[in-house]
Design a protein around this motif. Structure first.
Motif, PDB file in Angstrom:
ATOM      1  N   PRO A  87      -3.452  82.810 -12.421  1.00 13.90           N
ATOM      2  CA  PRO A  87      -4.057  83.647 -11.375  1.00 13.90           C
ATOM      3  C   PRO A  87      -3.877  85.144 -11.560  1.00 13.90           C
ATOM      4  CG  PRO A  87      -2.022  82.677 -10.580  1.00 13.90           C
ATOM      5  CD  PRO A  87      -2.284  82.067 -11.919  1.00 13.90           C
ATOM      6  N   GLY A  88      -3.100  85.571 -12.546  1.00  4.89           N
ATOM      7  CA  GLY A  88      -2.863  86.997 -12.725  1.00  4.89           C
ATOM      8  C   GLY A  88      -1.855  87.528 -11.731  1.00  4.89           C
ATOM      9  N   VAL A  89      -1.747  88.835 -11.623  1.00  2.13           N
ATOM     10  CA  VAL A  89      -0.778  89.455 -10.723  1.00  2.13           C
ATOM     11  C   VAL A  89      -1.513  90.327  -9.710  1.00  2.13           C
ATOM     12  CG1 VAL A  89       1.095  89.420 -12.410  1.00  2.13           C
ATOM     13  CG2 VAL A  89      -0.456  91.371 -12.355  1.00  2.13           C
ATOM     14  N   MET A  90      -0.863  90.572  -8.577  1.00  2.00           N
ATOM     15  CA  MET A  90      -1.509  91.294  -7.496  1.00  2.00           C
ATOM     16  C   MET A  90      -1.939  92.698  -7.908  1.00  2.00           C
ATOM     17  SD  MET A  90      -0.155  91.881  -3.615  1.00  2.00           S
ATOM     18  CE  MET A  90      -1.293  92.418  -2.336  1.00  2.00           C
ATOM     19  N   GLY A  91      -1.173  93.304  -8.816  1.00  2.00           N
ATOM     20  CA  GLY A  91      -1.528  94.639  -9.261  1.00  2.00           C
ATOM     21  C   GLY A  91      -2.848  94.686 -10.005  1.00  2.00           C
ATOM     22  N   VAL A  92      -3.283  93.542 -10.519  1.00  2.00           N
ATOM     23  CA  VAL A  92      -4.553  93.460 -11.250  1.00  2.00           C
ATOM     24  C   VAL A  92      -5.659  92.892 -10.366  1.00  2.00           C
ATOM     25  CG1 VAL A  92      -5.743  92.403 -13.217  1.00  2.00           C
ATOM     26  CG2 VAL A  92      -3.401  93.247 -13.473  1.00  2.00           C
ATOM     27  N   THR A  93      -5.342  91.845  -9.598  1.00  2.00           N
ATOM     28  CA  THR A  93      -6.366  91.153  -8.814  1.00  2.00           C
ATOM     29  C   THR A  93      -6.495  91.669  -7.386  1.00  2.00           C
ATOM     30  OG1 THR A  93      -4.824  89.450  -8.011  1.00  2.00           O
ATOM     31  CG2 THR A  93      -5.903  89.058 -10.142  1.00  2.00           C
ATOM     32  N   GLY A  94      -5.408  92.266  -6.853  1.00  2.00           N
ATOM     33  CA  GLY A  94      -5.419  92.678  -5.459  1.00  2.00           C
ATOM     34  C   GLY A  94      -5.244  91.522  -4.493  1.00  2.00           C
ATOM     35  N   ILE A  95      -4.929  90.343  -5.013  1.00  2.00           N
ATOM     36  CA  ILE A  95      -4.773  89.141  -4.194  1.00  2.00           C
ATOM     37  C   ILE A  95      -3.376  88.572  -4.402  1.00  2.00           C
ATOM     38  CG2 ILE A  95      -5.690  86.847  -3.658  1.00  2.00           C
ATOM     39  CD1 ILE A  95      -8.283  87.687  -5.028  1.00  2.00           C
ATOM     40  N   GLU A  96      -2.693  88.238  -3.306  1.00  2.00           N
ATOM     41  CA  GLU A  96      -1.406  87.575  -3.419  1.00  2.00           C
ATOM     42  C   GLU A  96      -1.596  86.218  -4.097  1.00  2.00           C
ATOM     43  OE1 GLU A  96       1.747  87.903  -2.820  1.00  2.00           O
ATOM     44  OE2 GLU A  96       2.105  89.466  -1.319  1.00  2.00           O
ATOM     45  N   THR A  97      -0.723  85.901  -5.054  1.00  2.00           N
ATOM     46  CA  THR A  97      -0.819  84.619  -5.744  1.00  2.00           C
ATOM     47  C   THR A  97      -0.744  83.466  -4.755  1.00  2.00           C
ATOM     48  OG1 THR A  97       0.203  85.559  -7.722  1.00  2.00           O
ATOM     49  CG2 THR A  97       0.209  83.171  -7.523  1.00  2.00           C
ATOM     50  N   ALA A  98       0.141  83.557  -3.763  1.00  2.00           N
ATOM     51  CA  ALA A  98       0.288  82.482  -2.786  1.00  2.00           C
ATOM     52  C   ALA A  98      -0.997  82.287  -1.982  1.00  2.00           C
ATOM     53  CB  ALA A  98       1.455  82.776  -1.845  1.00  2.00           C
ATOM     54  N   GLU A  99      -1.688  83.382  -1.660  1.00  2.00           N
ATOM     55  CA  GLU A  99      -2.947  83.271  -0.925  1.00  2.00           C
ATOM     56  C   GLU A  99      -3.994  82.535  -1.749  1.00  2.00           C
ATOM     57  OE1 GLU A  99      -2.655  87.444   1.635  1.00  2.00           O
ATOM     58  OE2 GLU A  99      -3.713  87.395  -0.281  1.00  2.00           O
ATOM     59  N   MET A 100      -4.072  82.895  -3.019  1.00  2.00           N
ATOM     60  CA  MET A 100      -5.041  82.268  -3.905  1.00  2.00           C
ATOM     61  C   MET A 100      -4.740  80.777  -4.087  1.00  2.00           C
ATOM     62  SD  MET A 100      -5.974  83.365  -7.828  1.00  2.00           S
ATOM     63  CE  MET A 100      -5.874  85.104  -7.388  1.00  2.00           C
ATOM     64  N   LEU A 101      -3.489  80.460  -4.369  1.00  2.00           N
ATOM     65  CA  LEU A 101      -3.131  79.070  -4.640  1.00  2.00           C
ATOM     66  C   LEU A 101      -3.233  78.202  -3.396  1.00  2.00           C
ATOM     67  CD1 LEU A 101      -0.098  79.385  -7.083  1.00  2.00           C
ATOM     68  CD2 LEU A 101      -2.510  79.067  -7.599  1.00  2.00           C
ATOM     69  N   GLU A 102      -2.899  78.773  -2.243  1.00  2.00           N
ATOM     70  CA  GLU A 102      -2.957  77.983  -1.011  1.00  2.00           C
ATOM     71  C   GLU A 102      -4.371  77.478  -0.762  1.00  2.00           C
ATOM     72  OE1 GLU A 102      -3.617  76.985   3.081  1.00  2.00           O
ATOM     73  OE2 GLU A 102      -4.401  78.814   2.131  1.00  2.00           O
ATOM     74  N   SER A 103      -5.354  78.327  -0.996  1.00  2.00           N
ATOM     75  CA  SER A 103      -6.740  77.911  -0.767  1.00  2.00           C
ATOM     76  C   SER A 103      -7.205  76.901  -1.817  1.00  2.00           C
ATOM     77  CB  SER A 103      -7.661  79.138  -0.769  1.00  2.00           C
ATOM     78  OG  SER A 103      -7.622  79.811  -2.014  1.00  2.00           O
ATOM     79  N   ILE A 104      -6.785  77.096  -3.060  1.00  2.00           N
ATOM     80  CA  ILE A 104      -7.192  76.168  -4.122  1.00  2.00           C
ATOM     81  C   ILE A 104      -6.537  74.805  -3.940  1.00  2.00           C
ATOM     82  CG2 ILE A 104      -7.088  75.714  -6.604  1.00  2.00           C
ATOM     83  CD1 ILE A 104      -7.292  78.738  -7.036  1.00  2.00           C
ATOM     84  N   VAL A 105      -5.249  74.807  -3.633  1.00  2.00           N
ATOM     85  CA  VAL A 105      -4.544  73.537  -3.419  1.00  2.00           C
ATOM     86  C   VAL A 105      -5.153  72.784  -2.241  1.00  2.00           C
ATOM     87  CG1 VAL A 105      -2.340  72.540  -2.675  1.00  2.00           C
ATOM     88  CG2 VAL A 105      -2.385  74.281  -4.473  1.00  2.00           C
ATOM     89  N   ARG A 106      -5.505  73.493  -1.182  1.00  2.00           N
ATOM     90  CA  ARG A 106      -6.106  72.843  -0.014  1.00  2.00           C
ATOM     91  C   ARG A 106      -7.436  72.190  -0.383  1.00  2.00           C
ATOM     92  NH1 ARG A 106      -6.003  76.898   3.151  1.00  2.00           N
ATOM     93  NH2 ARG A 106      -8.192  77.555   2.961  1.00  2.00           N
ATOM     94  N   ARG A 107      -8.141  72.791  -1.330  1.00  3.17           N
ATOM     95  CA  ARG A 107      -9.453  72.251  -1.716  1.00  3.17           C
ATOM     96  C   ARG A 107      -9.327  71.064  -2.667  1.00  3.17           C
ATOM     97  NH1 ARG A 107     -14.858  73.983  -1.985  1.00  3.17           N
ATOM     98  NH2 ARG A 107     -16.038  72.200  -2.788  1.00  3.17           N
ATOM     99  N   ILE A 108      -8.507  71.180  -3.706  1.00  2.00           N
ATOM    100  CA  ILE A 108      -8.476  70.124  -4.727  1.00  2.00           C
ATOM    101  C   ILE A 108      -7.395  69.073  -4.477  1.00  2.00           C
ATOM    102  CG2 ILE A 108      -9.374  71.768  -6.414  1.00  2.00           C
ATOM    103  CD1 ILE A 108      -6.674  71.796  -7.736  1.00  2.00           C
ATOM    104  N   ARG A 109      -6.399  69.392  -3.638  1.00  2.00           N
ATOM    105  CA  ARG A 109      -5.370  68.446  -3.209  1.00  2.00           C
ATOM    106  C   ARG A 109      -4.654  67.725  -4.357  1.00  2.00           C
ATOM    107  NH1 ARG A 109      -8.206  65.596   2.109  1.00  2.00           N
ATOM    108  NH2 ARG A 109      -8.516  67.548   3.265  1.00  2.00           N
ATOM    109  N   PRO A 110      -3.980  68.441  -5.222  1.00  2.00           N
ATOM    110  CA  PRO A 110      -3.180  67.781  -6.265  1.00  2.00           C
ATOM    111  C   PRO A 110      -1.923  67.165  -5.656  1.00  2.00           C
ATOM    112  CG  PRO A 110      -2.757  70.121  -6.299  1.00  2.00           C
ATOM    113  CD  PRO A 110      -3.844  69.915  -5.271  1.00  2.00           C
TER     114      PRO A 110
END
Length: 305
Positions: free
Chosen positions: A143-166
């Motif tokens: 997911p990269g780092v917040m300094g590059v993406t502007g997005i908290e890693t936890a925010e990004m992963l929380e939405s992806i995990v909720r969608r794909i449900r590993p």
């Protein structure tokens, strides 16, 4: 208790000494020194700066020398420990997350590891006729780092995990150590999740069961050490070995000789590029073994070609 700068639970526990709810045990296996730290007391865990849980550290100085036998042994043990921690939940699939900045060599361990993961979720989603019963549904991302993406890693992963449900998430990240000899030579595995950037004082939201909703296993290797830590070690080595260590005097010397800016610097070996590439291969091999236990190393390699 003096606060030491390290992501390694074994270093924090040994520095602190006897504490309630902290059990440290060690043994040798296939030339690798294994240290297990079990934290069961919340107060002691808080003092150590670690969540309650289980931490396994695998150490081999031969790994840093790029010894082939050490690499194979370390890979096998990583696979065994991760398989033990994920248990049967891996049957529901897994997501491997490579934390860190690909463009910064000491921080590139996570992304480089993800590049070597056998991903199979697409087979189970769209090519079911080719799905091998020995495979598990595995996806991976860096997911990269917040300094590059502007997005908290936890925010990004929380939405992806909720969608794909590993069934579980395995995070791979570079760590900081108290001892320079562990850089490129030790791997820590824990079942408590991880707080990205904590090793270099850049704390982000934690990645754990509370934030992601699934079990989170963290795997990491030390790639850096604080300059202030090396300086303190030098002060201790230069002092009279028969004299008691005066913590106040050491603190004063550290403040005097290291400005705030210098004291926050991190140090890494000059061969860190090779160490990180090697470490990514070893960790990825262990992960592939744990997540696809029915496949041999040769079969995993063939499917990735």
């Amino acid at each position: 208790m003096r606060q030491i700068r390290t992501d390694m639970a074994m270093e924090s526990a040994r520095e602190a000494g006897d504490m309630p709810g902290v059990k440290v045990s060690g043994w040798e296996n296939a030339g690798i020194h294994v240290t297990e730290v079990q934290l069961t007391d919340p107060d002691s865990a808080q003092k150590l700066g670690k969540p309650v849980g289980n931490y396994i550290t695998l150490e081999s100085e031969a790994l840093r020398r790029r010894d082939p036998d050490a690499r194979l042994a370390m890979s096998a043990m990583i696979g065994e420990e991760i398989a033990r921690m994920v248990g049967e939940i891996v049957e529901r699939g897994a997501m491997v997350v490579g934390l860190g900045n690909r463009m910064v060599t000491p921080d590139a361990l996570g992304p480089l590891t993800v590049d070597k993961i056998l991903v199979t979720r697409q087979i189970f989603q769209e090519l079911t006729q080719y799905a091998d019963e020995r495979l598990r549904s595995v996806c991976a991302m860096a997911p990269g780092v917040m300094g590059v993406t502007g997005i908290e890693t936890a925010e990004m992963l929380e939405s992806i995990v909720r969608r794909i449900r590993p069934g579980c998430v395995v995070c791979v990240d570079a760590l900081s150590a108290r001892s320079a000899r562990r850089i490129g030579a030790a791997v820590q595995i824990c079942d408590t999740g991880i707080q990205p950037g904590s090793g270099v004082g850049n704390r982000r939201l934690a990645l754990n069961r509370e934030t992601l909703g699934v079990e989170v296993i963290a795997v990491g290797m030390p790639t850096v050490i604080y300059a202030a830590t090396l300086a303190r070690d030098a002060f201790e080595a230069l002092s009279d070995p028969d004299a008691p260590q005066d913590e106040a005097a050491l603190d004063a010397m550290e403040r005097e000789l290291l400005s705030e800016d210098v004291g926050e610097m991190i140090v890494t070996p000059r061969e860190i590029d090779a160490l990180v590439v090697d470490a990514a291969g070893v960790i990825a091999s262990g992960l592939n073994r744990a997540l696809h236990p029915g496949l041999s190393d040769a079969e995993i390699a063939a499917m990735m070609d």
